[in-house]
Design an enzyme around this catalytic site. Structure first.
Site, PDB file in Angstrom:
ATOM      1  N   HIS A  39      14.295  21.176 -79.234  1.00 28.40           N
ATOM      2  CA  HIS A  39      14.688  19.793 -79.516  1.00 28.40           C
ATOM      3  C   HIS A  39      15.855  19.725 -80.513  1.00 28.40           C
ATOM      4  O   HIS A  39      16.685  18.818 -80.458  1.00 28.40           O
ATOM      5  CB  HIS A  39      13.469  19.021 -80.053  1.00 28.40           C
ATOM      6  CG  HIS A  39      13.697  17.547 -80.169  1.00 28.40           C
ATOM      7  ND1 HIS A  39      14.106  16.764 -79.106  1.00 28.40           N
ATOM      8  CD2 HIS A  39      13.597  16.705 -81.228  1.00 28.40           C
ATOM      9  CE1 HIS A  39      14.243  15.505 -79.515  1.00 28.40           C
ATOM     10  NE2 HIS A  39      13.932  15.442 -80.791  1.00 28.40           N
ATOM     11  N   ALA A  66      19.484  11.361 -73.666  1.00 31.10           N
ATOM     12  CA  ALA A  66      19.912  12.748 -73.845  1.00 31.10           C
ATOM     13  C   ALA A  66      19.225  13.505 -72.716  1.00 31.10           C
ATOM     14  O   ALA A  66      18.057  13.258 -72.429  1.00 31.10           O
ATOM     15  CB  ALA A  66      19.441  13.268 -75.193  1.00 31.10           C
ATOM     16  N   HIS A 124      11.993   8.174 -85.692  1.00 30.96           N
ATOM     17  CA  HIS A 124      12.617   7.218 -84.780  1.00 30.96           C
ATOM     18  C   HIS A 124      12.496   5.849 -85.417  1.00 30.96           C
ATOM     19  O   HIS A 124      11.423   5.472 -85.887  1.00 30.96           O
ATOM     20  CB  HIS A 124      11.905   7.206 -83.427  1.00 30.96           C
ATOM     21  CG  HIS A 124      12.249   8.388 -82.572  1.00 30.96           C
ATOM     22  ND1 HIS A 124      13.135   8.322 -81.542  1.00 30.96           N
ATOM     23  CD2 HIS A 124      11.836   9.660 -82.653  1.00 30.96           C
ATOM     24  CE1 HIS A 124      13.255   9.523 -81.008  1.00 30.96           C
ATOM     25  NE2 HIS A 124      12.468  10.359 -81.654  1.00 30.96           N
ATOM     26  N   SER A 172      17.789   9.581 -77.535  1.00 26.96           N
ATOM     27  CA  SER A 172      17.717  10.529 -78.661  1.00 26.96           C
ATOM     28  C   SER A 172      19.085  10.765 -79.282  1.00 26.96           C
ATOM     29  O   SER A 172      20.029  11.137 -78.584  1.00 26.96           O
ATOM     30  CB  SER A 172      17.204  11.891 -78.189  1.00 26.96           C
ATOM     31  OG  SER A 172      15.902  11.787 -77.740  1.00 26.96           O
ATOM     32  N   MET A 197      13.770  12.879 -69.310  1.00 32.61           N
ATOM     33  CA  MET A 197      12.393  12.343 -69.319  1.00 32.61           C
ATOM     34  C   MET A 197      12.333  10.825 -69.529  1.00 32.61           C
ATOM     35  O   MET A 197      11.341  10.319 -70.033  1.00 32.61           O
ATOM     36  CB  MET A 197      11.596  13.042 -70.420  1.00 32.61           C
ATOM     37  CG  MET A 197      11.602  14.560 -70.309  1.00 32.61           C
ATOM     38  SD  MET A 197      10.708  15.303 -71.676  1.00 32.61           S
ATOM     39  CE  MET A 197      11.212  17.023 -71.544  1.00 32.61           C
ATOM     40  N   SER A 198      13.376  10.124 -69.138  1.00 29.66           N
ATOM     41  CA  SER A 198      13.374   8.673 -69.387  1.00 29.66           C
ATOM     42  C   SER A 198      14.218   7.951 -68.345  1.00 29.66           C
ATOM     43  O   SER A 198      14.413   8.447 -67.242  1.00 29.66           O
ATOM     44  CB  SER A 198      13.932   8.404 -70.785  1.00 29.66           C
ATOM     45  OG  SER A 198      15.307   8.724 -70.833  1.00 29.66           O
ATOM     46  N   TYR A 221       5.807  10.409 -71.220  1.00 27.24           N
ATOM     47  CA  TYR A 221       5.099  11.612 -71.691  1.00 27.24           C
ATOM     48  C   TYR A 221       4.312  11.368 -72.975  1.00 27.24           C
ATOM     49  O   TYR A 221       3.467  12.169 -73.362  1.00 27.24           O
ATOM     50  CB  TYR A 221       6.063  12.798 -71.879  1.00 27.24           C
ATOM     51  CG  TYR A 221       7.109  12.624 -72.943  1.00 27.24           C
ATOM     52  CD1 TYR A 221       6.798  12.694 -74.297  1.00 27.24           C
ATOM     53  CD2 TYR A 221       8.437  12.394 -72.598  1.00 27.24           C
ATOM     54  CE1 TYR A 221       7.762  12.521 -75.274  1.00 27.24           C
ATOM     55  CE2 TYR A 221       9.415  12.220 -73.562  1.00 27.24           C
ATOM     56  CZ  TYR A 221       9.065  12.280 -74.897  1.00 27.24           C
ATOM     57  OH  TYR A 221      10.026  12.100 -75.852  1.00 27.24           O
ATOM     58  N   GLU A 222       4.601  10.248 -73.652  1.00 27.32           N
ATOM     59  CA  GLU A 222       3.850   9.945 -74.870  1.00 27.32           C
ATOM     60  C   GLU A 222       2.465   9.396 -74.536  1.00 27.32           C
ATOM     61  O   GLU A 222       1.647   9.167 -75.420  1.00 27.32           O
ATOM     62  CB  GLU A 222       4.613   8.927 -75.727  1.00 27.32           C
ATOM     63  CG  GLU A 222       5.908   9.497 -76.301  1.00 27.32           C
ATOM     64  CD  GLU A 222       6.726   8.452 -77.057  1.00 27.32           C
ATOM     65  OE1 GLU A 222       6.510   8.314 -78.263  1.00 27.32           O
ATOM     66  OE2 GLU A 222       7.570   7.783 -76.432  1.00 27.32           O
ATOM     67  N   HIS A 263       8.252   6.541 -74.099  1.00 30.72           N
ATOM     68  CA  HIS A 263       8.350   7.508 -72.993  1.00 30.72           C
ATOM     69  C   HIS A 263       7.012   7.641 -72.280  1.00 30.72           C
ATOM     70  O   HIS A 263       5.952   7.566 -72.900  1.00 30.72           O
ATOM     71  CB  HIS A 263       8.737   8.902 -73.520  1.00 30.72           C
ATOM     72  CG  HIS A 263      10.058   8.961 -74.186  1.00 30.72           C
ATOM     73  ND1 HIS A 263      10.228   8.721 -75.526  1.00 30.72           N
ATOM     74  CD2 HIS A 263      11.294   9.243 -73.699  1.00 30.72           C
ATOM     75  CE1 HIS A 263      11.507   8.850 -75.842  1.00 30.72           C
ATOM     76  NE2 HIS A 263      12.177   9.168 -74.756  1.00 30.72           N
ATOM     77  N   ASN A 323      22.406  19.826 -73.399  1.00 31.54           N
ATOM     78  CA  ASN A 323      22.147  21.269 -73.227  1.00 31.54           C
ATOM     79  C   ASN A 323      22.236  21.611 -71.753  1.00 31.54           C
ATOM     80  O   ASN A 323      22.132  20.729 -70.910  1.00 31.54           O
ATOM     81  CB  ASN A 323      20.736  21.602 -73.744  1.00 31.54           C
ATOM     82  CG  ASN A 323      19.675  20.739 -73.066  1.00 31.54           C
ATOM     83  OD1 ASN A 323      19.446  19.580 -73.469  1.00 31.54           O
ATOM     84  ND2 ASN A 323      19.054  21.268 -72.034  1.00 31.54           N
TER      85      ASN A 323
END
Ligand code: HPA
Length: 272
Positions: A247, A113, A61, A30, A211-212, A85-86, A83, A235
């Protein structure tokens, strides 16, 4: 269709569009996509055109494979990734790594990220991934093993190459770039973590959460690719600061450190 035939079809298609042979791959997380725009003599192929790549609907993207030259090397860059989660299977998430391997890459730089769990880190720091913790309960190598692609019981004692980490750390030092070292925990998402989950993750020994990266790193290792992971800590993970996480903050921080990230990666590639 057999997985190796699918990989071969994707590779044949990409090679029909491009006669450069990449030796280094990079997956851009990201906000880090602009690296792909620095490649010279580049050709761009939309993921949607490549046989057996997952169909990507993500707005904003680029979702394209960019092959070009930088620092005297031919690089294949993934501008956008799939990802878990997609809703993609881990086979779909990691298919591009198999394809890059067959295109000829020997080294892979995986970027992301993520949230800082270690309270000594701060948003905007870059982190070299030393190791990971898989918190998802899933693994991209589950299912029948294809011995043409790699071994059944994979040794994961050094997923992230010590040798390449040494090079990147040396580059960071020379360029005066702060580079943290740490363990990355893979969280399925798409929710961020609760504050209690962040405390758990810290107790388990991780310094960052995202998450990746982990599925791609496992498949890269399985394929015999020398791999490194570079995280942009966008963050503090949830609950560390008394504020909600969105986000926008992730994208804003990645945008802020983009220049430093580009310099670090470009100079590292020169030395790989
Ligand atoms: N947690 C998980 N994934 C993330 C985060 C986070 O805090 N920041 C960016 N990706």
């Amino acid at each position: 269709m057999h997985i190796t035939a699918e990989i071969q079809e994707a590779v044949t298609f990409i090679q029909s569009k491009c006669d450069q042979k990449p030796t280094i791959g990079i997956i851009l997380g990201s906000g880090l996509g602009p690296f792909a725009d620095t490649l010279e003599n580049a050709i761009r192929i939309s993921y949607n055109e490549i046989p057996h790549f997952a169909r990507s609907e993500a707005v904003g993207h680029a979702n394209e494979l960019v092959i070009g030259e930088i620092a005297g090397k031919v690089v294949v860059a993934m501008k956008g990734r799939f990802h878990y989660y997609e809703g993609y299977s881990l086979d779909q998430v990691t298919f591009p790594v198999r394809v890059m391997k067959m295109l000829g890459i020997e080294k892979l730089i995986i970027t992301n990220a993520c949230g800082a769990v270690n309270t000594n880190f701060k948003p905007g720091d870059l982190m070299l991934i030393t190791d990971h913790i898989n918190l998802t309960g899933n693994n991209p190598l589950m299912g029948p093993n294809n011995a043409e692609l790699g071994v059944r019981f994979l040794d994961v004692s050094e997923v992230y190459s010590k040798k390449l980490r040494g090079i990147v750390a040396g580059v960071a030092e020379k360029m005066g770039i702060t580079l943290q070292n740490g363990v990355y925990a893979w969280w399925s998402g798409p929710t961020y973590e609760t504050p209690a989950e962040v405390r758990m993750i810290r107790t388990l020994g991780a310094d960052a959460v995202g998450m990746s990266t982990v599925p791609e790193a496992i498949i890269a290792r399985h394929s015999g690719i020398e791999t490194i992971g570079i995280s942009c800590l966008t963050n503090m993970a949830c609950g560390i600061l008394d504020q909600p996480l969105g986000h926008e903050e992730v994208i804003e921080t990645a945008e802020r450190v983009k220049g430093t990230f580009l310099k670090l990666v470009t100079e590292s590639i020169a030395q790989f």
